[in-house]
Design an enzyme around this catalytic site. Structure first.
Site, PDB file in Angstrom:
ATOM      1  N   ASN A  72     -14.336  -2.520   2.216  1.00 21.29           N
ATOM      2  CA  ASN A  72     -13.256  -3.497   2.168  1.00 21.29           C
ATOM      3  C   ASN A  72     -13.762  -4.935   2.260  1.00 21.29           C
ATOM      4  O   ASN A  72     -13.188  -5.843   1.661  1.00 21.29           O
ATOM      5  CB  ASN A  72     -12.240  -3.228   3.280  1.00 21.29           C
ATOM      6  CG  ASN A  72     -11.302  -2.085   2.920  1.00 21.29           C
ATOM      7  OD1 ASN A  72     -11.318  -1.577   1.803  1.00 21.29           O
ATOM      8  ND2 ASN A  72     -10.491  -1.662   3.872  1.00 21.29           N
ATOM      9  N   SER A 127      -8.542   0.880   8.523  1.00 24.54           N
ATOM     10  CA  SER A 127      -9.322   0.378   7.400  1.00 24.54           C
ATOM     11  C   SER A 127     -10.178  -0.813   7.790  1.00 24.54           C
ATOM     12  O   SER A 127     -10.867  -1.374   6.935  1.00 24.54           O
ATOM     13  CB  SER A 127      -8.395  -0.007   6.237  1.00 24.54           C
ATOM     14  OG  SER A 127      -7.433  -0.954   6.654  1.00 24.54           O
ATOM     15  N   MET A 131      -1.322   7.809   4.195  1.00 26.28           N
ATOM     16  CA  MET A 131      -2.683   8.191   4.573  1.00 26.28           C
ATOM     17  C   MET A 131      -2.693   9.460   5.425  1.00 26.28           C
ATOM     18  O   MET A 131      -3.476  10.373   5.196  1.00 26.28           O
ATOM     19  CB  MET A 131      -3.369   7.049   5.313  1.00 26.28           C
ATOM     20  CG  MET A 131      -3.616   5.811   4.451  1.00 26.28           C
ATOM     21  SD  MET A 131      -4.569   6.162   2.953  1.00 26.28           S
ATOM     22  CE  MET A 131      -6.110   6.760   3.643  1.00 26.28           C
ATOM     23  N   ASN A 153      -7.506   5.720  -0.148  1.00 28.70           N
ATOM     24  CA  ASN A 153      -6.244   6.130  -0.770  1.00 28.70           C
ATOM     25  C   ASN A 153      -6.389   6.185  -2.294  1.00 28.70           C
ATOM     26  O   ASN A 153      -6.898   5.241  -2.885  1.00 28.70           O
ATOM     27  CB  ASN A 153      -5.152   5.127  -0.377  1.00 28.70           C
ATOM     28  CG  ASN A 153      -3.781   5.525  -0.882  1.00 28.70           C
ATOM     29  OD1 ASN A 153      -3.444   6.696  -0.910  1.00 28.70           O
ATOM     30  ND2 ASN A 153      -3.001   4.553  -1.315  1.00 28.70           N
ATOM     31  N   HIS A 158     -12.660   6.415   8.123  1.00 31.46           N
ATOM     32  CA  HIS A 158     -11.800   5.668   7.205  1.00 31.46           C
ATOM     33  C   HIS A 158     -11.779   6.347   5.844  1.00 31.46           C
ATOM     34  O   HIS A 158     -12.706   6.224   5.053  1.00 31.46           O
ATOM     35  CB  HIS A 158     -12.289   4.228   7.080  1.00 31.46           C
ATOM     36  CG  HIS A 158     -11.554   3.441   6.031  1.00 31.46           C
ATOM     37  ND1 HIS A 158     -12.169   2.497   5.228  1.00 31.46           N
ATOM     38  CD2 HIS A 158     -10.250   3.463   5.646  1.00 31.46           C
ATOM     39  CE1 HIS A 158     -11.290   1.982   4.406  1.00 31.46           C
ATOM     40  NE2 HIS A 158     -10.117   2.548   4.640  1.00 31.46           N
ATOM     41  N   THR A 217       0.324   3.058  11.228  1.00 35.07           N
ATOM     42  CA  THR A 217       0.287   1.781  10.530  1.00 35.07           C
ATOM     43  C   THR A 217      -0.853   0.906  11.037  1.00 35.07           C
ATOM     44  O   THR A 217      -1.263   1.002  12.200  1.00 35.07           O
ATOM     45  CB  THR A 217       1.634   1.056  10.681  1.00 35.07           C
ATOM     46  OG1 THR A 217       1.636  -0.114   9.859  1.00 35.07           O
ATOM     47  CG2 THR A 217       1.898   0.669  12.128  1.00 35.07           C
TER      48      THR A 217
END
Length: 245
Positions: free
Chosen positions: A196, A122, A14, A146, A143, A95
């Site tokens: 999401n 995310s 990312m 990808n 955000h 991460t």
């Protein structure tokens, strides 16, 4: 006009993607990693990773000269202070671990002053990240999806304490990058923001349909891909590397 500049903390998939898109749009970009090996890997990822600069050249989206110009605008370093010094804003892309992100923002709080600080999380609440800095008003979420070089959407998430100028700067950035955006409010009681959360609900229902013997995974993917024009069904997406228990 002053040269545009940005810092990206984290050079993984990312972070490398965000940094590449920024540099392709005229920003001087400093990518910060925790050691030299990872910094070198981040540079290699920008050049030859999936949807990297070499792919852009091969696809006819960039010339060789333009690729060289993009790379000239990019630096890769382990020095957080140097990476963020004088930049317009910083985007954290480490991460997806709240403790690690919190430490990054505590470190950023020590080496930056008034610049906006954005997280590429995310799904973690803005508030949970902004609590790591002395002035939470300068923190928001941007955000990216990808692969960053291809996907248009960016979710901008604001907490009640987020300064309006910080949100407006994020919106301007997304527009400048030629991407689309939704700006939404923080929801500390949940994970995943808008896209999401909707996608997770679809995945759970898809799994239930298979578990109940109503359809196979391939049938679910085909129905959703052809019926709703999804580029990839939920089970195929999991096969492409998305974590899904």
């Amino acid at each position: 006009m002053a040269q545009k500049s940005a810092a990206v903390v984290g050079g993984g998939i990312m972070g490398a993607g965000i940094a590449q898109v920024l540099a392709r749009n005229g920003y001087d970009v400093a990518v910060r990693e925790i050691n030299e090996e990872l910094a070198d890997e981040a540079r290699e990822r920008v050049i030859s990773g999936n949807y990297g600069l070499e792919d852009a050249v091969e696809g006819g989206y960039l010339s060789e000269d333009e690729m060289d110009e993009v790379l000239e605008r990019m630096t890769f370093t382990t020095d957080l202070d140097a990476a963020t010094d004088g930049t317009d804003f910083t985007i954290e892309a480490v991460t997806e671990n709240l403790a690690i992100k919190g430490q990054v923002f505590r470190d950023l709080d020590e080496v930056t002053d008034e610049q906006p600080l954005y997280s590429n999380t995310s799904g973690f609440a803005v508030t949970s990240i902004a609590n790591a800095v002395s002035d939470p008003s300068r923190v928001a979420v941007t955000h990216f999806f990808n692969p960053v070089a291809v996907m248009d959407m960016v979710e901008i998430v604001q907490a009640p304490e987020t300064d309006e100028a910080v949100v407006e700067r994020a919106e301007e950035l997304v527009d400048e990058l030629g991407k689309t955006r939704v700006t939404i409010d923080d929801d500390p009681g949940s994970y995943g923001f808008l896209a999401n959360r909707c996608h997770a609900a679809m995945r759970e229902e898809a799994k239930k349909i298979v578990d109940e013997g109503i359809a196979t995974k391939d049938q679910v993917d085909k129905a959703l891909e052809d019926g709703y024009n999804l580029p990839v069904g939920p089970f195929s997406l999991a096969g492409l590397g998305e974590e899904w228990d």
